[in-house]
Design a protein around this motif. Structure first.
Motif, mmCIF file in Angstrom:
data_model
loop_
_atom_site.group_PDB
_atom_site.id
_atom_site.type_symbol
_atom_site.label_atom_id
_atom_site.label_comp_id
_atom_site.label_asym_id
_atom_site.label_seq_id
_atom_site.Cartn_x
_atom_site.Cartn_y
_atom_site.Cartn_z
ATOM 1 N N GLU A 215 26.674 79.954 30.625
ATOM 2 C CA GLU A 215 26.104 79.758 29.283
ATOM 3 C C GLU A 215 27.209 79.682 28.230
ATOM 4 O O GLU A 215 27.107 78.921 27.258
ATOM 5 C CB GLU A 215 25.145 80.893 28.957
ATOM 6 C CG GLU A 215 23.846 80.875 29.739
ATOM 7 C CD GLU A 215 23.962 81.422 31.154
ATOM 8 O OE1 GLU A 215 22.979 81.346 31.903
ATOM 9 O OE2 GLU A 215 25.061 81.923 31.508
ATOM 10 N N LEU A 216 28.279 80.447 28.405
ATOM 11 C CA LEU A 216 29.390 80.420 27.459
ATOM 12 C C LEU A 216 30.102 79.077 27.502
ATOM 13 O O LEU A 216 30.434 78.508 26.450
ATOM 14 C CB LEU A 216 30.380 81.546 27.781
ATOM 15 C CG LEU A 216 31.649 81.586 26.922
ATOM 16 C CD1 LEU A 216 31.323 81.816 25.457
ATOM 17 C CD2 LEU A 216 32.602 82.666 27.440
ATOM 18 N N VAL A 217 30.337 78.555 28.691
ATOM 19 C CA VAL A 217 30.996 77.250 28.818
ATOM 20 C C VAL A 217 30.153 76.167 28.139
ATOM 21 O O VAL A 217 30.683 75.316 27.410
ATOM 22 C CB VAL A 217 31.243 76.915 30.305
ATOM 23 C CG1 VAL A 217 31.709 75.464 30.455
ATOM 24 C CG2 VAL A 217 32.271 77.867 30.907
ATOM 25 N N GLU A 218 28.849 76.198 28.357
ATOM 26 C CA GLU A 218 27.967 75.203 27.733
ATOM 27 C C GLU A 218 28.053 75.280 26.208
ATOM 28 O O GLU A 218 28.194 74.258 25.523
ATOM 29 C CB GLU A 218 26.529 75.432 28.190
ATOM 30 C CG GLU A 218 25.528 74.453 27.571
ATOM 31 C CD GLU A 218 24.088 74.787 27.923
ATOM 32 O OE1 GLU A 218 23.228 73.899 27.721
ATOM 33 O OE2 GLU A 218 23.808 75.911 28.368
ATOM 34 N N PHE A 219 27.997 76.485 25.664
ATOM 35 C CA PHE A 219 28.049 76.665 24.220
ATOM 36 C C PHE A 219 29.403 76.225 23.657
ATOM 37 O O PHE A 219 29.470 75.509 22.642
ATOM 38 C CB PHE A 219 27.782 78.133 23.885
ATOM 39 C CG PHE A 219 27.953 78.487 22.437
ATOM 40 C CD1 PHE A 219 27.078 77.998 21.481
ATOM 41 C CD2 PHE A 219 29.002 79.299 22.026
ATOM 42 C CE1 PHE A 219 27.229 78.315 20.141
ATOM 43 C CE2 PHE A 219 29.158 79.635 20.688
ATOM 44 C CZ PHE A 219 28.279 79.133 19.734
ATOM 45 N N ALA A 220 30.486 76.618 24.302
ATOM 46 C CA ALA A 220 31.824 76.273 23.813
ATOM 47 C C ALA A 220 32.031 74.762 23.795
ATOM 48 O O ALA A 220 32.620 74.214 22.850
ATOM 49 C CB ALA A 220 32.885 76.942 24.680
ATOM 50 N N GLU A 221 31.542 74.100 24.817
ATOM 51 C CA GLU A 221 31.714 72.646 24.883
ATOM 52 C C GLU A 221 30.880 71.936 23.824
ATOM 53 O O GLU A 221 31.285 70.879 23.309
ATOM 54 C CB GLU A 221 31.376 72.148 26.286
ATOM 55 C CG GLU A 221 32.415 72.581 27.326
ATOM 56 C CD GLU A 221 32.065 72.167 28.737
ATOM 57 O OE1 GLU A 221 30.912 71.718 28.962
ATOM 58 O OE2 GLU A 221 32.931 72.283 29.631
ATOM 59 N N LEU A 222 29.733 72.485 23.474
ATOM 60 C CA LEU A 222 28.938 71.912 22.391
ATOM 61 C C LEU A 222 29.629 72.076 21.040
ATOM 62 O O LEU A 222 29.576 71.182 20.193
ATOM 63 C CB LEU A 222 27.561 72.587 22.339
ATOM 64 C CG LEU A 222 26.518 72.128 23.351
ATOM 65 C CD1 LEU A 222 25.308 73.042 23.296
ATOM 66 C CD2 LEU A 222 26.115 70.685 23.092
ATOM 67 N N GLU A 224 32.945 72.685 20.698
ATOM 68 C CA GLU A 224 34.296 72.137 20.831
ATOM 69 C C GLU A 224 35.274 72.843 19.882
ATOM 70 O O GLU A 224 35.943 72.224 19.053
ATOM 71 C CB GLU A 224 34.320 70.628 20.611
ATOM 72 C CG GLU A 224 35.540 69.973 21.248
ATOM 73 C CD GLU A 224 35.403 68.475 21.434
ATOM 74 O OE1 GLU A 224 35.955 67.734 20.612
ATOM 75 O OE2 GLU A 224 34.732 68.064 22.410
ATOM 76 N N ALA A 225 35.317 74.149 20.039
ATOM 77 C CA ALA A 225 36.218 74.984 19.239
ATOM 78 C C ALA A 225 37.133 75.754 20.180
ATOM 79 O O ALA A 225 36.759 76.047 21.323
ATOM 80 C CB ALA A 225 35.423 75.961 18.376
ATOM 81 N N PRO A 226 38.326 76.117 19.732
ATOM 82 C CA PRO A 226 39.196 76.950 20.560
ATOM 83 C C PRO A 226 38.521 78.275 20.865
ATOM 84 O O PRO A 226 37.864 78.861 20.010
ATOM 85 C CB PRO A 226 40.456 77.132 19.708
ATOM 86 C CG PRO A 226 40.050 76.792 18.313
ATOM 87 C CD PRO A 226 38.949 75.798 18.426
ATOM 88 N N LEU A 227 38.703 78.751 22.107
ATOM 89 C CA LEU A 227 38.033 79.973 22.542
ATOM 90 C C LEU A 227 39.065 80.963 23.068
ATOM 91 O O LEU A 227 39.857 80.645 23.953
ATOM 92 C CB LEU A 227 37.001 79.660 23.622
ATOM 93 C CG LEU A 227 36.140 80.836 24.096
ATOM 94 C CD1 LEU A 227 34.742 80.351 24.505
ATOM 95 C CD2 LEU A 227 36.759 81.594 25.270
ATOM 96 N N GLN A 318 20.115 80.588 23.689
ATOM 97 C CA GLN A 318 19.462 80.314 22.403
ATOM 98 C C GLN A 318 20.403 79.556 21.456
ATOM 99 O O GLN A 318 19.976 78.624 20.765
ATOM 100 C CB GLN A 318 19.036 81.627 21.740
ATOM 101 C CG GLN A 318 17.879 82.359 22.399
ATOM 102 C CD GLN A 318 17.596 83.684 21.702
ATOM 103 O OE1 GLN A 318 18.307 84.664 21.920
ATOM 104 N NE2 GLN A 318 16.578 83.704 20.850
ATOM 105 N N LEU A 319 21.652 79.973 21.415
ATOM 106 C CA LEU A 319 22.618 79.336 20.522
ATOM 107 C C LEU A 319 22.818 77.864 20.885
ATOM 108 O O LEU A 319 22.847 76.993 20.000
ATOM 109 C CB LEU A 319 23.959 80.068 20.579
ATOM 110 C CG LEU A 319 24.004 81.459 19.948
ATOM 111 C CD1 LEU A 319 25.279 82.191 20.350
ATOM 112 C CD2 LEU A 319 23.902 81.366 18.425
ATOM 113 N N SER A 320 22.938 77.562 22.156
ATOM 114 C CA SER A 320 23.129 76.171 22.577
ATOM 115 C C SER A 320 21.929 75.316 22.215
ATOM 116 O O SER A 320 22.058 74.174 21.743
ATOM 117 C CB SER A 320 23.387 76.110 24.090
ATOM 118 O OG SER A 320 24.631 76.701 24.410
ATOM 119 N N GLU A 321 20.754 75.865 22.425
ATOM 120 C CA GLU A 321 19.534 75.132 22.066
ATOM 121 C C GLU A 321 19.487 74.856 20.564
ATOM 122 O O GLU A 321 19.122 73.755 20.126
ATOM 123 C CB GLU A 321 18.315 75.938 22.501
ATOM 124 C CG GLU A 321 16.986 75.256 22.218
ATOM 125 C CD GLU A 321 15.796 76.093 22.646
ATOM 126 O OE1 GLU A 321 14.650 75.670 22.372
ATOM 127 O OE2 GLU A 321 15.995 77.163 23.247
#
Length: 548
Positions: A215-222, A224-227, A318-321
């Protein structure tokens, strides 16, 4: 049946495989009869360290059980449980206790009172009839909310008391509930995030505890910010990913050093945002959004613009959605030059440190040992942990963790010597025979835990000890310069290979850079066969560290 037998049956029903223990306890034998294997350690603290490594590397929220005797046993265990509490590790500590008629006497150590400050709950079983009720509450607290240890004392007369067989027949194993965030909190957080120019995603241990890497990878890729991760959160996001900028604690990666100061918004997930050695300070003046499971984290040390309360796995979904709802199906993808900037910063950072990472100096440079170790082990299998001080600060910025729970970062409490037990526990938590723990520690730390290498030999626990032996306690001259100069108090001595050889493990002493990789490869063969190995690397004192 006896109370001890009822406790053992409940432990078995809850999926407990081992009891980490020393040296005696009224429940050990009863648990062994239920095929729960006792692992007798050399010290109580190492037993708790093993329990912590076991629980930390076996998500979701697997519980480890540690048993010690009344009096000196539970007195000696305090430091280990303080460490586990500071880093939110779910451990059930079940000490023996004095019989009920002797409780409250000055001669009896009161574990419940003394452990109240380093547990989620500390209590004693007051009667055999209450065993199911109190065990149910213990496992509920261990598996619900922010993880942490629980102490449940077993008085000797309660363990020996007779209880009806029906007491177990009605017991049901505890399931862990999870809670999502309030929808309006998600909406507000995402709106603020999407409006920022230079956001940075900040990740803590909560993502690992929630088993939420996907879920973290999905959100980060949406986004597109440094993590970045904290030291505790290291491994929750693959550091080989183009968006990863590494970890930040007492020592930091080059990516954190570059991107954290320039960020206008810090979006934190699964972190308490505490100012400790495992989380580097966040510069002032930034908009802060915090997603956490524990309301006590919010506005504790930083002013929070938006707080989101809930389980990291559910919250990230929830955040990705919500990002897709507000910004479209692709989110912020392709709208920045972030990926190129991250790659450039990483390249410059490694090039700066490459002379130390590939050094041919003798004594060995510890950075060379870490670099060769990382490029020799299979990082999809190995579970590495550091010890306190220099090993932590030398390992964390440069060891690229590529899988969840492949790196055990710790240190809200810096209990020197915790790494050996954690690495052993990590090996035991994973049924794959090719998965094993690695402890990287200095000679000062080995003095606190070295005898428990015999525990691994005796129990055939496959794990690797990498000792960085520089014969000093590094850095302490900053605090007591006169004592160091006049009396040499930082200096240590010892041939630890001889000690380890006497404890029954495979041993090699490495002094030349060209010997590092071959020694590691031979140790890996020993570990593959199911046995522990010990490598003593003769290193220099290396003061250089990657700091903000």
């Amino acid at each position: 049946m006896k109370g001890s037998e009822l406790i053992a049956k409940i432990l078995k029903a809850e999926g407990i495989e081992y009891t980490f223990c020393f040296p005696s306890n009224p429940v050990i034998d009863a648990a062994a009869k239920e095929n729960i294997k006792p692992i007798i350690c050399r010290t109580e603290r190492t037993g708790i360290n093993m329990a912590e490594g076991y629980s930390r590397t076996s998500n979701p929220k697997r519980v480890a059980v540690c048993m010690v005797q009344a009096g000196p046993g539970i007195e000696n265990a305090y430091g280990g449980l303080a460490q586990a509490f500071s880093d939110s590790s779910p451990i059930l500590l079940m000490p023996g206790g004095p019989s009920r008629q002797r409780q409250g006497l000055p001669s009896q150590f009161d574990a419940v009172a003394n452990y109240a400050g380093i547990t989620k709950w500390a209590d004693r079983i007051h009667s055999a009839e209450r065993i199911p009720e109190m065990m149910r509450r213990a496992f509920t607290l261990l598996r619900t909310g922010r993880p942490g240890p629980v102490l449940l004392e077993v008085p000797g007369d309660v363990a020996d008391a007779e209880v009806k067989d029906e007491a177990f027949s009605t017991y049901k194993p505890v399931r862990a509930p999870r809670s999502a965030a309030a929808p309006q909190d998600i909406t507000d957080a995402v709106r603020t995030l999407l409006a920022s120019k230079d956001p940075l995603i900040h990740v803590g241990q909560g993502v690992l505890q929630a088993d939420a890497t996907a879920e973290l990878v999905e959100f980060a890729e949406l986004i597109e910010a440094p993590l970045m991760t904290t030291t505790l959160g290291k491994g929750s996001f693959p550091e080989s990913h183009p968006l990863s900028i590494g970890s930040g604690g007492a020592a930091v990666s080059g990516g954190v050093m570059h991107f954290l100061p320039k960020a206008d918004l810090v979006f934190s997930v699964g972190s308490s945002l505490s100012r400790t050695l495992v989380s580097c300070p966040i510069p002032p003046g930034k908009t802060m959004i915090q997603c956490t499971l524990d309301e006590r984290d919010i506005n504790a040390e930083y002013p929070i613009a938006h707080a989101v309360l809930g389980d990291a796995k559910l919250v990230l979904a929830q955040l990705s959605e919500e990002v897709r709802r507000q910004a479209g199906v692709e989110g912020r993808k392709g709208k920045t030059e972030t990926l190129e900037e991250i790659a450039s910063v990483k390249k410059v950072f490694i090039e700066k440190w490459l002379p130390k990472l590939t050094s041919d100096e003798m004594p060995l440079n510890p950075y060379r040992v870490i670099w060769d170790l990382m490029h020799t082990v299979d990082r999809t299998k190995a579970i590495i942990t550091h010890d306190s001080g220099s090993p932590r600060d030398q390992l964390s910025p440069f060891y690229e963790a590529i899988m969840p729970n492949g790196y055990i970062g710790w240190g809200n409490s810096t209990q020197l010597g915790s790494s050996v037990g954690m690495a052993m526990g990590a090996s035991m938590a994973n049924p794959d025979p090719e998965r094993f723990g690695i402890a990287v520690l200095g000679d000062a730390a080995l003095g606190m835990c070295g005898m428990d290498i015999e525990t691994a030999a005796r129990n055939h626990i496959p794990f690797l000890t990498v000792l960085l032996n520089n014969s000093v306690m590094g850095g302490y001259e900053r605090f007591q310069p006169y004592a160091v100069e006049a009396f040499g108090i930082k200096n240590l001595t010892g041939d630890y290979s001889k000690v380890a050889d006497g404890l029954g493990v495979h041993v090699e002493r490495v002094e030349k850079p060209s010997e590092i990789v071959p020694a590691i490869e031979r140790a890996l063969q020993v570990i593959k066969a199911g046995n522990p190995a010990f490598l003593e690397m003769i290193t220099m004192e290396e003061p250089a560290q990657s700091r903000m």
